[in-house]
Design an enzyme around this catalytic site. Structure first.
Site, PDB file in Angstrom:
ATOM      1  N   CYS A   1       2.881   1.844   3.079  1.00  0.00           N
ATOM      2  CA  CYS A   1       4.035   0.980   3.303  1.00  0.00           C
ATOM      3  C   CYS A   1       5.265   1.596   2.632  1.00  0.00           C
ATOM      4  CB  CYS A   1       3.778  -0.408   2.741  1.00  0.00           C
ATOM      5  SG  CYS A   1       2.158  -1.057   3.175  1.00  0.00           S
TER       6      CYS A   1
ATOM      7  N   CYS B   1       0.843  -1.192   0.000  1.00  0.00           N
ATOM      8  CA  CYS B   1       0.000   0.000   0.000  1.00  0.00           C
ATOM      9  C   CYS B   1       0.886   1.252   0.000  1.00  0.00           C
ATOM     10  CB  CYS B   1      -0.894   0.005   1.239  1.00  0.00           C
ATOM     11  SG  CYS B   1       0.000  -0.350   2.757  1.00  0.00           S
TER      12      CYS B   1
END
Lengths: 75, 338
Positions: free
Chosen positions: A13, A10
């Site tokens: 991240c 994502c």
């Protein structure tokens, strides 16, 4: 020291990984940064909300993007 | 009692409904633009300005406060609280914890795996998964802001009941074997995650505000645009015939349109509010909002990676039928709310 950034890919991240790199650079310590994207591997750390940061196999941060300053304290 | 009611009304009018902002926006449109707000163009512009500012203020304040509270309830802690609680109690607790645990569709897979590997019954996990996107403190306060206290509370209560009953039915159907095989092979790991400091919680809450606004602003503007159009340009009889009291299939239609839609409650509210003021039944409006928030294509795709098609189908079926029942029930008892 080994730091693992846990996350299934994502945007947050990537942000946490960037902040980690920045923290390591600024502190000038010798650290290996690894990215863990496999959900089974992530679950081995008992983390249920990504992104998460694992320092030497210990979960230090989960479910949020920590700032480089916060990460520096963990190094 | 009177004093408390008055204080509450003042709070609700000024802070949630923002009557002062309504007046300010009216002054701007009427005095500066020279457009009366009871006419079409002025009315649309007024609706757009007032709703946009109101939603973004509420959004920022609410997300901040709620993220701060949520930082005390990471899913890892929820898992520990839920472990070992069996039966309907587990479903109730799962539904309630779903309202305070931070959730987005991207974290539904790890949460599902974590709960399942910890030995939680699949029904308890589903109670959590139904209530989590559907009901939270932010949606309660927003609904009070847009529709008043009765409808706000009613939404939360029926949302929780839906989550509890939905999870209980999934339990009773004995669907434990409908979980993908690899999920069961993952070991349960309890992790102590270091507590955040107060400064970290504040910075987490601020980040959440930024992130949510970044994600939803476009949906909010589209929603307000549609709301303003419905409010001022679509004649009442058309709305009444299509999804109003004249059409017995209104609730069904609202649910079918809402289910695949992917938006937060923030983008949905202006549309729902405009429909409500055009005379659409309160149940139809609730069904629409619940369908948009509880079920969406992205979250179904996520879930399909951890459960087999049969369980996914049953889950979608139960939630859809529940939302439709809620819609018809509230339309039938609407006189209690309006």
């Amino acid at each position: 020291m080994v730091i693992k950034v846990l996350g299934t890919g994502c945007a947050n991240c990537d942000k946490l990984e960037k902040n980690t790199k920045k923290a390591v650079e600024e502190k000038g310590v010798d650290v290996t940064i690894e990215k863990v994207t496999d959900i089974k591997e992530i679950m081995k750390y008992g983390v249920m909300k990504t992104p998460a940061l694992v320092v030497d196999e210990k979960v230090k941060i989960a479910g949020r993007v920590a700032s480089p300053d916060d990460i520096k304290k963990l190094l | 009692m009177d004093v408390i009611t008055q204080i509450f009304n003042f709070f609700s009018d000024q802070f949630l409904r923002m009557t002062w902002l309504f007046e300010l926006a009216r002054l701007l449109v009427e005095k500066v633009f020279g457009l009366p707000i009871d006419e079409r163009l002025g009315g649309s512009i007024h609706f757009f300005i007032y709703d946009t500012i109101k939603i973004f203020i509420l959004l920022s304040v609410l997300i901040f406060a709620i993220s701060y509270i949520q930082s005390y309830f990471p899913p890892e802690r929820t898992k520990k609280i839920l472990g070992g609680i069996k039966g309907i109690k587990g479903n109730v607790l799962g539904a309630v914890l779903g309202t305070i645990t931070p959730f987005c569709s991207c974290s539904s897979i790890p949460i599902f795996i974590g709960f399942t590997s910890a030995g939680l019954p699949v029904g308890v996990t589903f109670s959590f998964l139904i209530s989590s996107p559907l009901v939270d403190l932010a949606s309660l306060l927003l609904l009070i802001s847009f529709f008043g206290i009765r409808i706000g509370v009613a939404y939360v209560v029926v949302g929780l009941i839906l989550a509890i009953i939905g999870g209980t039915i999934i339990d009773k159907l004995g669907l434990e074997n409908q979980v993908e095989g690899y999920v069961r092979e993952i070991d349960d790991v309890d992790t102590e995650i270091p507590e955040m400091t107060r400064r970290e919680r504040i910075s987490y809450a601020k980040d959440q505000v930024k992130e949510v606004i970044n994600r939803v602003w476009i949906y909010v503007l589209i929603g307000i645009g549609i709301g303003a159009t419905i409010h001022n340009w679509i004649p009442q009889p058309i709305i009444e015939n299509v999804i109003g009291k004249n059409n017995p299939f209104a609730v069904l239609l609202a649910a079918i349109v809402g289910i695949p839609m992917y938006a937060d409650i923030f983008g949905t509210l202006p549309i729902a509010q405009a429909l409500f003021f055009k005379g659409v039944g309160v149940g139809t409006v609730l069904s629409f909002m619940m369908a948009v928030t509880a079920l969406s294509v992205p979250s179904m795709i996520m879930l399909s990676k951890v459960v087999k098609p049969k369980l996914l189908g049953i889950f979608i079926g139960i939630v859809s039928i529940g939302i439709i029942i809620i819609g018809y029930t509230f339309n039938a008892i609407a006189y209690l709310f309006v």
